[in-house]
Design a protein around this motif. Sequence first.
Motif, PDB file in Angstrom:
ATOM      1  N   LEU A  65       0.825  -1.209   0.000  1.00 11.92           N
ATOM      2  CA  LEU A  65       0.000   0.000   0.000  1.00 11.92           C
ATOM      3  C   LEU A  65       0.859   1.258   0.000  1.00 11.92           C
ATOM      4  O   LEU A  65       0.556   2.236  -0.686  1.00 11.92           O
ATOM      5  CB  LEU A  65      -0.930   0.001   1.218  1.00 11.92           C
ATOM      6  N   ILE A  66       1.946   1.236   0.787  1.00 11.52           N
ATOM      7  CA  ILE A  66       2.856   2.393   0.829  1.00 11.52           C
ATOM      8  C   ILE A  66       3.475   2.628  -0.541  1.00 11.52           C
ATOM      9  O   ILE A  66       3.548   3.771  -1.024  1.00 11.52           O
ATOM     10  CB  ILE A  66       3.956   2.177   1.883  1.00 11.52           C
ATOM     11  N   ASN A  67       3.909   1.540  -1.187  1.00 10.36           N
ATOM     12  CA  ASN A  67       4.491   1.678  -2.521  1.00 10.36           C
ATOM     13  C   ASN A  67       3.465   2.231  -3.508  1.00 10.36           C
ATOM     14  O   ASN A  67       3.779   3.097  -4.329  1.00 10.36           O
ATOM     15  CB  ASN A  67       5.004   0.325  -3.004  1.00 10.36           C
ATOM     16  N   GLY A  68       2.213   1.737  -3.418  1.00  4.25           N
ATOM     17  CA  GLY A  68       1.165   2.250  -4.298  1.00  4.25           C
ATOM     18  C   GLY A  68       0.853   3.708  -4.014  1.00  4.25           C
ATOM     19  O   GLY A  68       0.608   4.494  -4.935  1.00  4.25           O
ATOM     20  N   TYR A  69       0.868   4.075  -2.718  1.00  2.00           N
ATOM     21  CA  TYR A  69       0.593   5.450  -2.324  1.00  2.00           C
ATOM     22  C   TYR A  69       1.683   6.386  -2.854  1.00  2.00           C
ATOM     23  O   TYR A  69       1.386   7.471  -3.374  1.00  2.00           O
ATOM     24  CB  TYR A  69       0.524   5.532  -0.803  1.00  2.00           C
ATOM     25  N   VAL A  70       2.938   5.952  -2.755  1.00  2.00           N
ATOM     26  CA  VAL A  70       4.058   6.761  -3.254  1.00  2.00           C
ATOM     27  C   VAL A  70       3.968   6.918  -4.770  1.00  2.00           C
ATOM     28  O   VAL A  70       4.196   8.000  -5.312  1.00  2.00           O
ATOM     29  CB  VAL A  70       5.402   6.124  -2.858  1.00  2.00           C
ATOM     30  N   SER A  71       3.617   5.824  -5.463  1.00  2.00           N
ATOM     31  CA  SER A  71       3.545   5.879  -6.928  1.00  2.00           C
ATOM     32  C   SER A  71       2.467   6.840  -7.422  1.00  2.00           C
ATOM     33  O   SER A  71       2.548   7.352  -8.533  1.00  2.00           O
ATOM     34  CB  SER A  71       3.297   4.473  -7.487  1.00  2.00           C
ATOM     35  N   GLU A  72       1.445   7.084  -6.572  1.00  4.36           N
ATOM     36  CA  GLU A  72       0.387   8.017  -6.954  1.00  4.36           C
ATOM     37  C   GLU A  72       0.913   9.449  -7.075  1.00  4.36           C
ATOM     38  O   GLU A  72       0.363  10.264  -7.805  1.00  4.36           O
ATOM     39  CB  GLU A  72      -0.742   7.983  -5.930  1.00  4.36           C
TER      40      GLU A  72
END
Length: 301
Positions: free
Chosen positions: A240-247
């Motif tokens: 989730l953190i990686n997805g949040y950063v990619s946003e």
Amino acid sequence: MYEDFGTILNRGFYSWFRNLNICIPFILNFLINMIIYVLFVSLMGILFFTSNTGSIIDPATLSNKEILSILWNGFSENFGLFLFVIIAFFLFSLFVQSFFTAGAIGMAKKASETGDTGIFDMLVSSSKNTIRLFLTILLTTLLLLVGIIFIVPGAFAVGNLNTFIQNPEASVNGMIALGIGFILWIAYIIFLNLVLALSSYALVIDELGPLEALGEGFRFFRNNKLDVSIIWIITIGLALINGYVSEFVDSGNILFTAIISLVPIVILQPLTTVLWTRLYLTRKGRKLYDPSDLLSVPDSF
């Protein structure tokens, strides 16, 4: 060798850092599945835009209405072939995933036990466990699909979709029931993924059969609920953190976007695989590699 949870995290991280090559199975799996995906999309496009005369139709020369009509005709005329292609590509992709997942777990096992691993360990583990892991994943997928029963009452309550579109107020209770059904199905999927999280690891590490692996995965969760839940939460949290950063990544920065996209494949998946493997091994009382052994000085010196 029993290790407390903090030791598992510490030594698991060290084992991963010492053996960064554990990312190789995940990279190969990603690349091969990308090729499979391109072939799948290309073949589906051909089926959609192939006329009943067998000639390929160029969508650039058609209006939107004509394109939709052709898509529907292509789908209806080639439904059986569509179904075959979807199932075939799904099973082949699942088989490829099983091959490299078995290899990655084998590498993590060797790294946890001896401190080092290599591509040879991946090939040995894959050759032994791919078919059984493939069947296990299929069984797990079927168990996940069983949860569709949660939405059946709501679907019947809603009734005919055209009637609902024309008069949505008449099926409010049905839509509520359908929404609750979807929530229950999602909860069921989360629960099943949690309680069977170690099934693949049990299969590869102990070389079990598919049903034995599912049973052992459930027993392991039952005996180690807290540890399994924490690592599962860590795994989901990192994703989730990686997805949040990619946003928040600037889409114009191709290099940074590529780096963020590779983080799950190169770092997160290998690291969590090592952590799951070490948790399983240590709770099974296996002898594991201690990083401090490298720092110890022989008595002869």
